[in-house]
Enzyme design. Structure first.
Site, PDB file in Angstrom:
ATOM      1  N   SER A   1     -10.468   0.052   6.996  1.00 37.51           N
ATOM      2  CA  SER A   1      -9.822   0.180   5.684  1.00 37.51           C
ATOM      3  C   SER A   1      -9.159  -1.081   5.152  1.00 37.51           C
ATOM      4  O   SER A   1      -8.725  -1.091   3.996  1.00 37.51           O
ATOM      5  CB  SER A   1      -8.778   1.296   5.718  1.00 37.51           C
ATOM      6  OG  SER A   1      -9.371   2.554   5.667  1.00 37.51           O
TER       7      SER A   1
ATOM      8  N   LYS B   1       0.841  -1.192   0.000  1.00 40.99           N
ATOM      9  CA  LYS B   1       0.000   0.000   0.000  1.00 40.99           C
ATOM     10  C   LYS B   1       0.882   1.250   0.000  1.00 40.99           C
ATOM     11  O   LYS B   1       1.928   1.274   0.665  1.00 40.99           O
ATOM     12  CB  LYS B   1      -0.904  -0.027   1.244  1.00 40.99           C
ATOM     13  CG  LYS B   1      -1.984   1.047   1.272  1.00 40.99           C
ATOM     14  CD  LYS B   1      -2.883   0.914   2.514  1.00 40.99           C
ATOM     15  CE  LYS B   1      -3.984   1.970   2.526  1.00 40.99           C
ATOM     16  NZ  LYS B   1      -4.860   1.877   3.712  1.00 40.99           N
TER      17      LYS B   1
ATOM     18  N   SER C   1      -9.984   2.335   2.769  1.00 37.42           N
ATOM     19  CA  SER C   1      -9.019   3.025   1.960  1.00 37.42           C
ATOM     20  C   SER C   1      -8.075   2.096   1.195  1.00 37.42           C
ATOM     21  O   SER C   1      -7.475   2.526   0.210  1.00 37.42           O
ATOM     22  CB  SER C   1      -8.173   3.953   2.829  1.00 37.42           C
ATOM     23  OG  SER C   1      -7.354   3.228   3.703  1.00 37.42           O
TER      24      SER C   1
END
Lengths: 95, 494
Positions: B182, B78, B158
Site C-alpha cells: 500500500s 494518511k 491503499s
C-alpha cells in the site's frame, strides 16, 4: 471449495454483519472465488514446518505490571455514540 | 509562490535554514495548492489552522537554531493515523465523526520534529484496496493521465491520497502505510518514492490496525533522499508497541553515497510473470543494466514460494482484520445504526457493521471469520502461517548466499482506469503480486520511479533489502535513481 448460502449466512452471523437474504447467493459466490484462490496453498508441502508466530525473531519487551495512566473517563467516553452518567450506553442486554 | 510546493524536503530544509523561505510561506503555498486540487480527492480533511499554527512555531524554532531537519516541512498524513482532535476515520463510514483524544506515535514524532500537518489523506477503507476506490470519501485520482486521454486513473492504494498529493505537489511528503504493498504500489503508479521499512521499525501505536503482523508505516516522497530524511524521523522504539524494535536508528541520509560497487543484486526468476507487459519486463532489464553499470553484480536467484504469497496473504490479512475490526461495534466510537423497536444488542452490532463497513471490508472480515472458524483453522489459517514461514526462508536463503538487495518490478502494470477493475476482487488482489512477499517476510522494500510507459505513465522498480538494513537499501535505491534520472511530472489539469 464451494460455499453455499447457508454457510455464507452463518459466517455473516459470526462476523456480526447483517446480510439480507437476497444478497446471500452473490456473497456465497464471492467467498467461493476467494477460497478457490486460497486453495492453491494445498499444493505446498508444509510437513514439519512451524507456523509463523512472529516475523522478526525477538523477545518481546517486558515492563513492570503497574498502573501507568488512568483517570480519563471523559476522554474515553468523548467519542461514544451514547454515553450516560459516565458509562457507555447500549440496548438492554439482560431481560 | 506556486513553485514552492515543488520543492523537495532536502531543498526546503536548506532554504529554510538559509532564510530564503519561511515555513509559513511554504505552508501557505501548499494550502493554496490543496484548495485548487479538490478534483484529485487527495485530502479528505484539511487542517489549515493547525498548519498555520505549526508553521509559525517552526519558523520560530528554526530562527532559534538547532531545529531538526524536518522542522517547518509541510506534510500530509494518511487518514489511518490517529491525530488528536482531527477526524481520523480510516476512510470508513463506521468511524464517522471520530476524533481521537490521542496522537499516533509516528505522527507525534513528525510533529515533535517540527513538521506541519496540512490535513488527512484519502485512502482505501481500512487500507483494504489497491485503487483507493473503497474509500467512504470517494476516489482519490491520479494526477497523471494517458497522453491527451482524460480518463481518470487510479493513484493506486491503499495510500492513494498520499500518492496523489505528493505527485501533484500539494505537500512535500506524506505518510503512508503498507500491509501488502500500500505504499509501494501507489508510489509506482504516480512516479514517486515510497519505502516500507522492516516490520518493527516504526511504531504501530495509534495507527488504525488492519493486519497487525504485516502493517508498517513509511514515507512517500519526491525522491530517495527525502525518504531517508523522513523515515529516520518516523522510526524508533516505542514502549506502547511491543513489536517495535529497540534498535538504534541510523542517519539514513548520511548513508546515501550512491556507491554500489561490489554489491550483489538478486534477480528472482519467479517474478517473471506470465502475461506481464513487455514494458515492465524491459524496465526491469534496464534497472539491472543500470545497477550493473554502477558496479553492482547481478545474480539470478530463486524464491520458490513466491507464487503462494498472495493466497497466504489473503488468509492471514483477512484473519487478522476480522479480529482487529471486531472493535467497531457501535459502542465506543463512530457510527451506531438507528435501531428499531425491540432491537437488542446483537441487532445493534449487525446493523451498525452492515451500515458502517463498505463491501470490500465486509468481504474481508467475513473471509477472515471463515478461515478462523472451528474446523477450518488448521486447513486455512495454520497452513497459511506455515507457507509464510517458507516464504521468509526463501529470502533468508538468498541473503545467506551473499545477496545484498533484490530487484523486481514494483507493479505488474501502470496505473489503470478508475471503475475498471472493481468487479473481481481476486483480479484486484493481483496488483500486490510483487510487493506482498515483502510484508510476509517482514523485510524493507522501496519503490522508485524508473521510466514511463508508451502512454506516458510512470512505472516503478522495487528493491528489497535485508532486515534492518534500510540505510543500505536506500543507498542502492539512490544509485538506481541517479541512473534512471526520472524527472517527469504530470501535466496539471486539476
Amino acid at each position: 471449495m464451494s460455499i453455499d448460502t447457508e454457510t455464507a449466512a452463518r459466517v455473516a452471523k459470526l462476523a456480526r454483519i447483517r446480510v439480507e437474504d437476497d444478497a446471500l447467493p452473490a456473497l456465497a459466490q464471492e467467498f467461493s472465488n476467494i477460497l478457490g484462490f486460497i486453495e492453491q496453498l494445498n499444493e505446498v508441502d508444509v510437513e514439519g514446518v512451524e507456523p509463523m508466530v512472529s516475523v522478526t525473531p525477538m523477545r518481546l519487551k517486558r515492563r513492570q505490571d503497574g498502573v501507568t495512566d488512568g483517570n480519563m473517563q471523559e476522554k474515553i467516553l468523548s467519542n461514544a455514540p451514547d454515553a450516560r452518567e459516565g458509562f457507555f450506553a447500549v440496548p438492554k442486554v439482560v431481560e | 509562490m506556486t513553485d514552492l510546493t515543488k520543492m523537495k524536503i532536502a531543498e526546503a530544509r536548506d532554504a529554510l535554514r538559509a532564510g530564503d523561505v519561511t515555513s509559513v510561506e511554504l505552508t501557505e503555498a501548499c494550502l493554496s495548492a490543496i484548495e485548487s486540487a479538490d478534483a484529485l480527492g487527495a485530502f479528505a480533511h484539511k487542517t489549515p489552522e493547525i498548519a498555520r499554527e505549526r508553521a509559525a512555531a517552526a519558523d520560530a524554532r528554526i530562527k532559534a537554531g538547532d531545529a531538526p531537519d524536518l522542522c517547518g516541512i509541510p506534510l500530509g498524513i494518511k487518514d489511518l493515523f490517529c491525530t488528536k482532535g482531527v477526524p481520523s476515520q480510516a476512510a470508513s463510514a463506521i468511524l464517522e465523526g471520530f476524533k481521537p483524544e490521542y496522537e499516533s506515535t509516528v505522527s507525534q514524532k513528525l510533529q515533535d520534529a517540527g513538521t506541519v500537518m496540512l490535513g488527512k489523506l484519502n485512502m482505501d477503507e481500512f487500507a483494504m484496496g489497491s485503487s483507493n476506490e473503497t474509500s467512504t470519501y470517494g476516489n482519490a485520482v491520479n494526477p497523471w493521465r494517458r497522453g491527451n486521454d482524460d480518463a481518470a486513473l487510479t493513484p493506486g492504494g491503499s495510500s492513494g491520497g498520499s500518492a496523489s498529493a505528493v505527485a501533484a505537489d500539494l505537500c512535500l511528503g506524506a505518510t503512508g502505510t503498507d500491509t501488502g504493498g500500500s505504499i509501494r504500489q501507489p508510489a509506482a503508479f504516480v512516479g514517486i518514492t515510497g519505502i516500507k521499512p522492516t516490520y518493527g521499525r516504526c511504531s504501530r501505536w495509534g495507527i488504525v490496525a488492519f493486519a497487525s503482523s504485516l502493517d508498517q508505516a513509511g514515507p512517500m516522497t519526491k525522491d530517495v533522499r527525502d525518504a531517508a530524511i523522513m523515515l529516520e524521523a518516523m522510526c524508533g522504539h516505542d514502549p506502547k508497541d511491543s513489536t517495535s524494535a529497540d534498535l538504534p536508528v541510523p542517519n539514513f541520509e548520511a548513508m546515501l553515497t550512491g556507491d554500489v560497487k561490489g554489491k550483489t543484486i538478486g534477480i528472482p526468476r519467479e517474478y517473471r510473470m506470465d502475461g506481464m507487459p513487455d514494458e515492465i519486463e524491459a524496465l526491469w532489464a534496464e534497472g539491472r543494466k543500470m545497477l550493473e553499470d554502477a558496479g553492482a553484480v547481478m545474480k539470478d536467484i530463486s524464491l520458490p514460494h513466491t507464487k503462494y504469497a498472495l493466497p497466504a496473504y489473503y488468509v492471514i490479512a483477512p484473519a487478522e482484520a476480522s479480529s482487529n475490526l471486531a472493535r467497531y461495534d457501535g459502542v465506543r466510537y463512530g457510527h451506531r445504526a438507528k435501531l428499531a423497536q425491540g432491537d437488542g444488542i446483537t441487532e445493534m452490532y449487525e446493523k451498525t457493521r452492515a451500515e458502517g463497513f463498505g463491501a470490500e471490508v465486509q468481504r474481508r472480515v467475513m473471509v477472515g471469520t471463515y478461515v478462523l472458524s472451528a474446523g477450518f483453522y488448521d486447513a486455512y489459517y495454520n497452513r497459511a502461517r506455515k507457507v509464510r514461514t517458507l516464504i521468509k526462508k526463501d529470502f533468508e536463503d538468498v541473503f545467506a548466499q551473499g545477496v545484498d538487495a533484490i530487484l523486481t518490478p514494483a507493479t505488474p502494470s501502470a496505473a489503470f482506469e478508475l471503475g475498471k477493475e472493481m468487479t473481481d476482487p481476486v483480479e484486484m488482489y493481483l496488483n500486490d503480486v510483487f510487493t506482498v512477499t515483502v510484508n510476509l517476510a517482514g523485510l524493507p522494500g522501496i519503490a522508485i520511479p524508473a521510466g514511463l510507459d508508451k502512454s506516458g505513465l510512470p512505472l516503478g522498480l522495487q528493491l528489497i533489502g535485508r532486515p534492518w538494513e534500510e540505510g543500505d537499501l536506500l543507498n542502492t535505491a539512490c544509485a538506481l535513481e541517479q541512473a534512471a534520472g526520472f524527472v517527469a511530472k504530470p501535466t496539471k489539469w486539476w
